[in-house]
Write a protein that holds these residues in place. Structure first.
Motif, PDB file in Angstrom:
ATOM      1  N   LEU A 144       2.474   4.127   5.015  1.00 36.30           N
ATOM      2  CA  LEU A 144       2.543   2.795   4.401  1.00 36.30           C
ATOM      3  C   LEU A 144       2.138   2.850   2.932  1.00 36.30           C
ATOM      4  O   LEU A 144       1.081   3.370   2.595  1.00 36.30           O
ATOM      5  N   GLN A 145       3.013   2.264   2.090  1.00 41.23           N
ATOM      6  CA  GLN A 145       2.635   2.062   0.686  1.00 41.23           C
ATOM      7  C   GLN A 145       1.830   0.764   0.626  1.00 41.23           C
ATOM      8  O   GLN A 145       2.335  -0.301   0.985  1.00 41.23           O
ATOM      9  N   VAL A 146       0.577   0.876   0.215  1.00 38.89           N
ATOM     10  CA  VAL A 146      -0.292  -0.304   0.086  1.00 38.89           C
ATOM     11  C   VAL A 146      -0.446  -0.582  -1.409  1.00 38.89           C
ATOM     12  O   VAL A 146      -0.758   0.331  -2.171  1.00 38.89           O
ATOM     13  N   ARG A 147      -0.111  -1.824  -1.824  1.00 33.31           N
ATOM     14  CA  ARG A 147      -0.209  -2.148  -3.263  1.00 33.31           C
ATOM     15  C   ARG A 147      -1.136  -3.333  -3.476  1.00 33.31           C
ATOM     16  O   ARG A 147      -1.152  -4.260  -2.647  1.00 33.31           O
ATOM     17  N   TRP A 148      -1.915  -3.263  -4.583  1.00 31.64           N
ATOM     18  CA  TRP A 148      -2.887  -4.330  -4.841  1.00 31.64           C
ATOM     19  C   TRP A 148      -3.086  -4.491  -6.353  1.00 31.64           C
ATOM     20  O   TRP A 148      -2.607  -3.643  -7.149  1.00 31.64           O
ATOM     21  N   HIS A 149      -3.828  -5.521  -6.712  1.00 37.02           N
ATOM     22  CA  HIS A 149      -4.284  -5.662  -8.102  1.00 37.02           C
ATOM     23  C   HIS A 149      -5.649  -6.335  -8.081  1.00 37.02           C
ATOM     24  O   HIS A 149      -6.174  -6.685  -7.013  1.00 37.02           O
ATOM     25  N   TYR A 150      -6.253  -6.446  -9.277  1.00 36.66           N
ATOM     26  CA  TYR A 150      -7.588  -7.054  -9.413  1.00 36.66           C
ATOM     27  C   TYR A 150      -7.417  -8.395 -10.133  1.00 36.66           C
ATOM     28  O   TYR A 150      -7.300  -8.418 -11.366  1.00 36.66           O
ATOM     29  N   PRO A 151      -7.409  -9.520  -9.445  1.00 33.22           N
ATOM     30  CA  PRO A 151      -7.356 -10.814 -10.133  1.00 33.22           C
ATOM     31  C   PRO A 151      -8.606 -11.004 -11.011  1.00 33.22           C
ATOM     32  O   PRO A 151      -8.568 -11.682 -12.030  1.00 33.22           O
TER      33      PRO A 151
END
Ligand code: SAM
Length: 230
Positions: A210-217
């Motif tokens: 699984l490609q897990v993608r995120w960012h930091y709001p």
């Protein structure tokens, strides 16, 4: 003087790249793997009695951090990567002989196969030895370590609604605790300590397939944006 060692098994781990693996075991109980024992140890006789043990020590090779020249000093990431320490004062991956050690939970034992959780090892890690955890000898209540006194302070992990739905669907397909794995690992704030994240910057890692993608709001908050098959 040189000695040679041979792996007794190879670990199939949820972690397909070094990024976002917890610094130590136990920090992500949902991180699972299967240790496939190599001949002659795939014979059930080598693990007779091991089912009576809850945790095992794994001695292994940091096979993706091996170096010819030994380092005397290293810069541990948890110190921000700018403070150096003697290599023997750290649990750094770049170390003489590249040997790692982790105490991990033993969920199930079969002939030639150990089912483990709470791991901090990369997929394909060669394991050199397996030892049963001995609480009366291995647990030292009065021990202290002023360099690594506490686990990393967890940050908040929130989800895009669609990403959470995707993660639950993948958990079903894989029969793996995917939501918990993502939350436990991202709560450790995997970005390099010297990097100040901006909301525009995207991060990603491969857990299982699984490609897990995120960012930091915000610097102390992660938002999972996507969980899709690689
Ligand atoms: N608990 C072990 C110890 O104390 O020896 C490992 C500690 S080390 C700080 C943990 C890190 O090692 C993980 O975050 C991961 O990035 C890295 N790692 C795990 N398996 C590896 C491998 N096979 N080759 C290179 N690096 C690895």
């Amino acid at each position: 003087m040189r000695y040679s060692v041979r792996p007794v098994g190879i670990l199939k781990s949820c972690f397909k790249e070094k990024f976002a693996i917890p610094r130590q075991p136990q920090l992500a109980p949902a991180a699972r793997g299967v240790l496939e024992l190599l001949p002659p140890f795939e014979d059930g006789r080598a693990v007779i009695g091991l089912e009576q043990v809850s945790h095992v020590w794994l001695l292994f090779l940091f096979h993706q951090a091996l170096e010819e020249e030994p380092r005397l000093k290293v810069r541990p990431p948890r110190l921000g990567g700018n403070r150096s320490l003697g290599v023997f004062a750290t649990r750094a991956t770049h170390r003489p002989n590249g040997i790692g050690q982790s105490v991990v939970k033993l969920d199930k034992v079969e002939a030639g196969r150990l089912y483990l959780s709470g791991i901090d090892l990369l997929d394909g890690t060669p394991v050199l030895d397996i030892k049963p955890y001995v609480p009366y000898a291995d647990r030292v209540p009065e021990a202290h370590n002023a360099i690594a006194e506490t686990p990393p302070h967890p940050i908040t992990v929130e989800w895009d609604a669609e990403a959470l739905r995707q993660a639950h669907a993948q958990a079903q397909r894989l029969s793996e605790p995917v939501v918990e794995l993502i939350e436990q690992c991202l709560a450790q704030d995997p970005r390099p300590a010297y990097q100040t994240p901006t909301p525009e910057r995207r991060y990603g890692v491969l857990f299982w397939d699984l490609q897990v993608r995120w960012h930091y709001p915000a610097p102390d908050r992660i938002r999972v944006l996507e969980v899709v098959r690689d």
